[in-house]
Design an enzyme around this catalytic site. Structure first.
Site, PDB file in Angstrom:
ATOM      1  N   HIS A 274       0.845  -1.207   0.000  1.00 22.78           N
ATOM      2  CA  HIS A 274       0.000   0.000   0.000  1.00 22.78           C
ATOM      3  C   HIS A 274       0.882   1.260   0.000  1.00 22.78           C
ATOM      4  CE1 HIS A 274      -3.044  -2.651   2.356  1.00 22.78           C
ATOM      5  NE2 HIS A 274      -3.528  -2.509   1.144  1.00 22.78           N
TER       6      HIS A 274
ATOM      7  N   LYS B 146     -15.562  -9.074  11.217  1.00 28.28           N
ATOM      8  CA  LYS B 146     -15.147  -9.850  12.391  1.00 28.28           C
ATOM      9  C   LYS B 146     -13.686 -10.247  12.282  1.00 28.28           C
ATOM     10  CE  LYS B 146     -19.144 -12.514  13.484  1.00 28.28           C
ATOM     11  NZ  LYS B 146     -19.619 -13.798  12.997  1.00 28.28           N
TER      12      LYS B 146
ATOM     13  N   ARG C  56      -2.610  -6.355  -8.433  1.00 31.30           N
ATOM     14  CA  ARG C  56      -1.511  -7.304  -8.240  1.00 31.30           C
ATOM     15  C   ARG C  56      -1.601  -8.496  -9.170  1.00 31.30           C
ATOM     16  NH1 ARG C  56      -3.006  -7.836  -2.100  1.00 31.30           N
ATOM     17  NH2 ARG C  56      -4.936  -7.442  -3.206  1.00 31.30           N
TER      18      ARG C  56
ATOM     19  N   SER D 170      -2.988  -7.794   2.920  1.00 34.95           N
ATOM     20  CA  SER D 170      -3.305  -7.637   4.341  1.00 34.95           C
ATOM     21  C   SER D 170      -3.711  -8.978   4.943  1.00 34.95           C
ATOM     22  CB  SER D 170      -4.433  -6.625   4.528  1.00 34.95           C
ATOM     23  OG  SER D 170      -4.017  -5.358   4.102  1.00 34.95           O
TER      24      SER D 170
HETATM   25  P1  ADP Z   1      -9.963  -3.599   0.046  1.00 27.30           P
HETATM   26  O1  ADP Z   1     -10.525  -4.305   1.242  1.00 27.30           O
HETATM   27  O2  ADP Z   1     -10.742  -2.403  -0.361  1.00 27.30           O
HETATM   28  O3  ADP Z   1      -9.640  -4.482  -1.109  1.00 27.30           O
HETATM   29  P2  ADP Z   1      -7.155  -3.421   0.740  1.00 27.30           P
HETATM   30  O4  ADP Z   1      -6.667  -2.670   1.918  1.00 27.30           O
HETATM   31  O5  ADP Z   1      -6.983  -4.888   0.752  1.00 27.30           O
HETATM   32  O6  ADP Z   1      -8.646  -2.956   0.593  1.00 27.30           O
HETATM   33  O7  ADP Z   1      -6.477  -2.858  -0.572  1.00 27.30           O
HETATM   34  C1  ADP Z   1      -6.641  -1.532  -1.006  1.00 27.30           C
HETATM   35  C2  ADP Z   1      -6.102  -1.406  -2.406  1.00 27.30           C
HETATM   36  O8  ADP Z   1      -4.699  -1.639  -2.412  1.00 27.30           O
HETATM   37  C3  ADP Z   1      -6.674  -2.408  -3.414  1.00 27.30           C
HETATM   38  O9  ADP Z   1      -6.796  -1.776  -4.661  1.00 27.30           O
HETATM   39  C4  ADP Z   1      -5.632  -3.494  -3.481  1.00 27.30           C
HETATM   40  O10 ADP Z   1      -5.654  -4.170  -4.727  1.00 27.30           O
HETATM   41  C5  ADP Z   1      -4.376  -2.666  -3.331  1.00 27.30           C
HETATM   42  N1  ADP Z   1      -3.287  -3.441  -2.780  1.00 27.30           N
HETATM   43  C6  ADP Z   1      -3.308  -4.270  -1.720  1.00 27.30           C
HETATM   44  N2  ADP Z   1      -2.091  -4.825  -1.510  1.00 27.30           N
HETATM   45  C7  ADP Z   1      -1.285  -4.345  -2.490  1.00 27.30           C
HETATM   46  C8  ADP Z   1       0.085  -4.563  -2.846  1.00 27.30           C
HETATM   47  N3  ADP Z   1       0.843  -5.413  -2.176  1.00 27.30           N
HETATM   48  N4  ADP Z   1       0.577  -3.890  -3.909  1.00 27.30           N
HETATM   49  C9  ADP Z   1      -0.222  -3.053  -4.613  1.00 27.30           C
HETATM   50  N5  ADP Z   1      -1.520  -2.811  -4.346  1.00 27.30           N
HETATM   51  C10 ADP Z   1      -2.042  -3.450  -3.298  1.00 27.30           C
END
Ligand code: ADP
Length: 162
Positions: free
Chosen positions: A18, A42, A91, A129
């Site tokens: 991120h 949850k 990704r 995450s």
């Molecule tokens: P959500 O629950 O909305 O998917 P995330 O926090 O998982 O939220 O991800 C937010 C954004 O960041 C999404 O567009 C996701 O694809 C992107 N993202 C998550 N991890 C990575 C990463 N390692 N590299 C690039 N983009 C990422």
């Protein structure tokens, strides 16, 4: 006119993937608004307030990066902010399927909304995450995948839980 973008997500927790997207976006836009989604799953490891706190600490000296949170529909949040460009990270092919559906739905909800994608840096494309949550819950070391402040906050939280 100022070019702004909204980068929405759960960020539970914020990962180096991120951070990489945010830093690259800050080079392309005048302002990057991080929209922390206040979903109460949850399965979450950090509360929305804890996630916002981490962002604020990490980006405190970065004027272009604004930390915000929202509840409910992303299309409504975007409308409220009057910033109609959404940024998402891409990704894998799995991301593509989900993101395509989201981007199309948001555009159907509001024609002004455009979603743009930034391809994940090869060094971070394996990080998610949920992977971090699994590592932490199983007692592993996730320090290579998350900023130091995230590690510190997660450790504090886990210690409190005993
Ligand atoms: P959500 O629950 O909305 O998917 P995330 O926090 O998982 O939220 O991800 C937010 C954004 O960041 C999404 O567009 C996701 O694809 C992107 N993202 C998550 N991890 C990575 C990463 N390692 N590299 C690039 N983009 C990422």
């Amino acid at each position: 006119m100022k070019k702004s973008v909204i980068y929405p997500g759960s960020f539970d927790p914020l990962t180096n993937g991120h951070v990489n997207i945010i830093e690259r976006a800050a080079r392309c836009f005048d302002e990057v608004i991080i929209g922390v989604a206040k979903n109460s799953s949850k399965n979450s490891i950090l509360t929305p307030d804890e996630r916002v706190y981490i962002f604020k600490k990490l980006f405190k000296n970065k004027k272009k990066i604004i930390i915000d949170q929202f509840e409910g529909l992303l299309a409504e949040y975007v409308n409220k902010k009057k910033i109609y460009t959404i940024l998402r990270g891409m990704r894998t092919v799995q991301d593509f399927e989900y993101e395509l559906q989201m981007a199309t739905s948001n555009n159907k909800l509001n024609k002004k909304i455009e979603t743009i994608f930034m391809v994940a840096d090869g060094n971070y494309s394996h990080i998610s995450s949920s992977l971090i949550k699994d590592i932490i819950r199983l007692g592993g070391d996730a320090s290579n995948f998350i900023p130091k402040i995230v590690e510190k906050e997660l450790r504090k939280k886990l210690l409190k839980k005993g």
